[in-house]
Scaffold this motif. Structure first.
Motif, PDB file in Angstrom:
ATOM      1  N   CYS A   1      35.177  56.644  35.929  1.00 10.89           N
ATOM      2  CA  CYS A   1      34.379  56.262  37.100  1.00 10.89           C
ATOM      3  C   CYS A   1      33.498  57.420  37.546  1.00 10.89           C
ATOM      4  N   LEU A   2      34.087  58.628  37.601  1.00 11.62           N
ATOM      5  CA  LEU A   2      33.326  59.810  38.014  1.00 11.62           C
ATOM      6  C   LEU A   2      32.203  60.103  37.027  1.00 11.62           C
ATOM      7  N   LEU A   3      32.484  59.935  35.754  1.00 14.75           N
ATOM      8  CA  LEU A   3      31.460  60.139  34.728  1.00 14.75           C
ATOM      9  C   LEU A   3      30.333  59.123  34.894  1.00 14.75           C
ATOM     10  N   ALA A   4      30.689  57.875  35.195  1.00 10.98           N
ATOM     11  CA  ALA A   4      29.675  56.840  35.418  1.00 10.98           C
ATOM     12  C   ALA A   4      28.799  57.188  36.618  1.00 10.98           C
ATOM     13  N   GLY A   5      29.362  57.953  37.570  1.00 12.92           N
ATOM     14  CA  GLY A   5      28.594  58.397  38.726  1.00 12.92           C
ATOM     15  C   GLY A   5      27.738  59.620  38.455  1.00 12.92           C
ATOM     16  N   GLY A   6      27.762  60.107  37.206  1.00  9.31           N
ATOM     17  CA  GLY A   6      26.894  61.211  36.820  1.00  9.31           C
ATOM     18  C   GLY A   6      27.547  62.567  36.779  1.00  9.31           C
TER      19      GLY A   6
END
Length: 280
Positions: A158-163
């Motif tokens: 999720c954090l990776l998807a947020g950049g």
């Protein structure tokens, strides 16, 4: 299976057969001045074994609660893994499955799992992180390994998807990263991610806030169920209830719009401790 359906109907219609998680869940709804308007359940049998003169079954029970709080309606969903055996046509030993332990991490201290190289700054896209959490809360992105205890792996995705930028590879005890069939401890281990968020000074960072009400969608909550200093679980805030309290998504057990405190969890104890992180 008709016998299993009858068992669950009996469970929700009577108070004669109680489980601690259900009692706590009912109490939690009462404390929050929330009412369960409707309950739906769907079971998915995924394993059958034959031994000891009986058939042993594992299945996932997907429970959906339509909740009314003030003038707000929302759907809370959780998938519970259950097991039972069928002995001469009777259901025996029906119980929640115990979650396996996370990957062992020995001799890793907070100073080892924080930090990294570079000066990469990023703007955290909370909406993108929440969209990912909603898309994959009860499924597994084939681009990533699925862990037996998948909660931290899911939050990292999720954090990776947020950049959030990855750094530290290939040293598993440094930074926060995933790639080439490997990953950092902070990517997949709840205890390590908790310390990474509180100690990182570059890229992905977490600022600890005092109260859970200060969190907004895209932020992270860490859980120490036994209160012994070993952090066991992580969730991501995806929305808030009618009183402004966070509702979270998570893996292990897969949950959507679950109340942040996890008092209805089978892992909950009165000694539970929390850490609340604003992601930036």
């Amino acid at each position: 299976m008709e016998k299993l359906k009858e068992l669950w109907l009996h469970f929700f219609k009577s108070n004669r057969w109680q489980e601690a998680w259900w009692e706590r869940k009912q109490s939690l709804f009462e404390e929050r001045k929330a009412k369960i308007v409707q309950i739906k359940g769907n079971g998915h049998m995924h394993r059958k074994l034959r031994y000891d003169h009986a058939s042993h079954y594992d299945y996932n029970l997907h429970l959906s609660f339509l909740v009314k709080q003030k003038d707000q309606l929302y759907l809370e969903e959780t998938v519970y893994p259950y097991t039972f055996r069928l002995d001469q046509g009777e259901i025996v030993g029906h119980s929640l499955k115990r979650v396996l332990h996370e990957e062992k991490v020995s001799k890793v201290m907070p100073d080892d799992i924080i930090g990294g190289d570079g000066d990469d700054r990023f703007s955290y896209d909370r909406n993108a992180a929440v969209r990912y959490a909603e898309r994959w809360w009860n499924n597994y992105n084939p681009a990533f390994k699925q862990f037996d205890v998948d909660c931290t792996n899911f939050i990292s995705q999720c954090l990776l998807a947020g950049g959030a930028p990855m750094k530290g590879a290939p040293d598993r005890a440094r930074g926060w990263w995933y790639g080439n069939n490997s990953w950092s401890y902070s990517w997949a281990v709840a205890h390590s991610l908790r310390w990474y968020l509180s100690g990182s000074t570059q890229g992905l960072k977490g600022e600890e806030v005092e109260t859970v009400a200060d969190l907004i969608p895209g932020d992270v909550i860490c859980y120490d169920f036994e209160g012994d200093g070993r952090w066991n679980h992580n969730t991501i805030v995806v929305t808030k209830d009618a009183y402004g309290m966070p509702l979270v998504n998570a893996h292990t057990d897969n949950s959507r719009h679950r109340y942040w405190s996890y008092e209805d969890s089978t892992a909950w104890t009165p000694e539970i401790k929390y850490k609340f992180f604003r992601i930036y």
